[in-house]
Motif scaffolding. Structure first.
Motif, PDB file in Angstrom:
ATOM      1  N   ALA A 225       0.837  -1.207   0.000  1.00 54.08           N
ATOM      2  CA  ALA A 225       0.000   0.000   0.000  1.00 54.08           C
ATOM      3  C   ALA A 225       0.869   1.255   0.000  1.00 54.08           C
ATOM      4  O   ALA A 225       0.619   2.206  -0.757  1.00 54.08           O
ATOM      5  CB  ALA A 225      -0.930   0.001   1.211  1.00 54.08           C
ATOM      6  N   CYS A 228       2.255   1.794  -3.398  1.00 52.42           N
ATOM      7  CA  CYS A 228       1.203   2.193  -4.336  1.00 52.42           C
ATOM      8  C   CYS A 228       0.850   3.671  -4.193  1.00 52.42           C
ATOM      9  O   CYS A 228       0.538   4.341  -5.191  1.00 52.42           O
ATOM     10  CB  CYS A 228      -0.043   1.336  -4.139  1.00 52.42           C
ATOM     11  SG  CYS A 228       0.120  -0.357  -4.752  1.00 52.42           S
ATOM     12  N   GLU A 254      -4.700  -9.718   0.040  1.00 52.35           N
ATOM     13  CA  GLU A 254      -5.771  -8.841  -0.450  1.00 52.35           C
ATOM     14  C   GLU A 254      -6.517  -8.194   0.709  1.00 52.35           C
ATOM     15  O   GLU A 254      -6.871  -7.012   0.649  1.00 52.35           O
ATOM     16  CB  GLU A 254      -6.730  -9.636  -1.331  1.00 52.35           C
ATOM     17  CG  GLU A 254      -6.162  -9.978  -2.700  1.00 52.35           C
ATOM     18  CD  GLU A 254      -7.166 -10.710  -3.561  1.00 52.35           C
ATOM     19  OE1 GLU A 254      -8.062 -11.378  -2.992  1.00 52.35           O
ATOM     20  OE2 GLU A 254      -7.060 -10.618  -4.802  1.00 52.35           O
ATOM     21  N   LEU A 257      -4.238  -5.542   2.100  1.00 46.70           N
ATOM     22  CA  LEU A 257      -4.127  -4.419   1.166  1.00 46.70           C
ATOM     23  C   LEU A 257      -5.376  -3.542   1.236  1.00 46.70           C
ATOM     24  O   LEU A 257      -5.294  -2.305   1.195  1.00 46.70           O
ATOM     25  CB  LEU A 257      -3.918  -4.946  -0.248  1.00 46.70           C
ATOM     26  CG  LEU A 257      -3.428  -3.958  -1.314  1.00 46.70           C
ATOM     27  CD1 LEU A 257      -2.130  -3.297  -0.881  1.00 46.70           C
ATOM     28  CD2 LEU A 257      -3.254  -4.671  -2.643  1.00 46.70           C
ATOM     29  N   ALA A 258      -6.533  -4.166   1.373  1.00 48.11           N
ATOM     30  CA  ALA A 258      -7.779  -3.403   1.495  1.00 48.11           C
ATOM     31  C   ALA A 258      -7.808  -2.574   2.777  1.00 48.11           C
ATOM     32  O   ALA A 258      -8.447  -1.522   2.834  1.00 48.11           O
ATOM     33  CB  ALA A 258      -8.970  -4.362   1.459  1.00 48.11           C
ATOM     34  N   LEU A 261      -4.913   0.400   1.836  1.00 46.76           N
ATOM     35  CA  LEU A 261      -4.967   1.165   0.587  1.00 46.76           C
ATOM     36  C   LEU A 261      -6.388   1.667   0.369  1.00 46.76           C
ATOM     37  O   LEU A 261      -7.335   0.876   0.309  1.00 46.76           O
ATOM     38  CB  LEU A 261      -4.540   0.274  -0.582  1.00 46.76           C
ATOM     39  CG  LEU A 261      -4.305   0.959  -1.930  1.00 46.76           C
ATOM     40  CD1 LEU A 261      -3.182   1.984  -1.833  1.00 46.76           C
ATOM     41  CD2 LEU A 261      -3.975  -0.089  -3.002  1.00 46.76           C
ATOM     42  N   ALA A 266      -7.094   1.473  -4.699  1.00 46.05           N
ATOM     43  CA  ALA A 266      -7.264   0.027  -4.821  1.00 46.05           C
ATOM     44  C   ALA A 266      -8.039  -0.361  -6.076  1.00 46.05           C
ATOM     45  O   ALA A 266      -7.741  -1.387  -6.710  1.00 46.05           O
ATOM     46  CB  ALA A 266      -7.973  -0.513  -3.583  1.00 46.05           C
TER      47      ALA A 266
END
Length: 308
Positions: A225, A228, A254, A257-258, A261, A266
């Motif tokens: 994240a 990104c 995942e 990351l959720a 981010l 995302a």
């Protein structure tokens, strides 16, 4: 068709093979690096590998993927960790071109993995791709419109050193960190554990292993994240030995990351696992060679079209 010898030098193994000009691997093999013997011994091994093909094949070029920071203009390893003694200063390009009188190009191994996935793997068709290799440490590369982003000194995307709460990214999210954590918590020697055993125990319900894997995926999600937010890549490709457990890892990464981010980022970023596995280095080194040597990089477009 022209043929090329491609060699991928890692801390544990040297993988090598012969490729056609369309990127098809015709043959491949592997040998132990024996890294503790040091840089000069490794260079000698690479020379012998090239020679073994040179005497029986009409080889047009030498493609090298290697651990360490690489000056791609001179084909020299400019920095290497202690895992390979006396490796800093290894002059692959100068040595091999002088001996065999054919062109040689050299690139960092993580950058090669990124190029392999960009041109014929999970990131095919993307514009901006982030490649992360998760193993003893965490390496990164960013490919933008077919070019490696190198930064001002050639060491961009050394993401393993990124600071997270609790330590460096690679001290929290790498496979080696997972193994150390499990061994310490079980109060057993680290040599008794490896990634495969940890995941097998987790699948059987071992809560300690499950927790350690969840902590690793949380660190991976947080680190990804952060990257990104800076790079805004179209796709993040995960590679390295631990990614053989992708079915087990995907959901955890995942989910993490959720958590870290925001949706606006995302929704524009895909997460994928590398497809080239052990061939990534030799393929990426070949793509790097093509980009450097043939028609100012335009030849590689023909290879991409064949893979679409």
């Amino acid at each position: 068709m022209n043929k090329y010898i491609s060699v991928d030098v890692g801390g544990t193994a040297i993988k090598y093979g012969v490729l056609r000009e369309d990127g098809k691997i015709l043959s491949k093999n592997v040998m132990n690096t024996q890294a503790r013997q040091g840089g000069p011994a490794i260079l000698s091994k690479v020379e012998k590998i090239v020679e073994s093909f040179y005497v029986k094949e009409e080889i047009c070029g030498i493609c090298i993927s290697t651990a360490g920071v690489v000056d791609t203009k001179t084909g020299t390893v400019t920095h290497s960790g202690p895992q390979i003694p006396d490796y800093t200063g290894t002059e692959y390009k100068k040595t091999l071109e002088h001996r065999f009188q054919i062109p040689c190009e050299v690139e960092n191994d993580v950058n090669c993995a990124g190029l392999a996935e960009y041109y014929s793997g999970a990131a095919l068709g993307s514009r901006i791709a982030l490649m992360l290799t998760v193993g003893t440490g965490i390496g990164g590369s960013i490919v933008i419109d077919g070019e490696i982003f190198r930064g001002i000194s050639g060491s961009a995307c050394e993401v393993g050193y990124m600071s997270l709460p609790g330590g460096e990214f690679q001290s929290l999210g790498a496979a080696s960190a997972l193994i150390k954590k499990v061994a310490d918590r079980k109060k057993e020697p680290k040599e008794l554990w490896n990634g495969y055993r940890i995941f097998e125990y987790a699948k059987k319900g071992d809560q300690l292993c499950i927790n350690a894997i969840e902590e690793m995926t949380d660190a991976l999600g947080q680190g990804i994240a952060n990257i990104c937010y800076v790079l805004n890549p179209e796709i993040v490709v995960l590679g390295g030995g631990i990614m053989a457990q992708k079915r087990y890892l995907m959901e955890g990464i995942e989910r993490s990351l959720a958590r870290y981010l925001i949706p606006q980022f995302a929704c524009h970023t895909r997460l994928a696992f590398a497809v080239h596995g052990n061939d990534a280095g030799i393929l990426g080194a070949f793509y790097h060679f093509q980009h450097c040597r043939l028609n100012n990089g335009r030849c590689i477009d023909n290879i991409v079209q064949q893979n679409l």
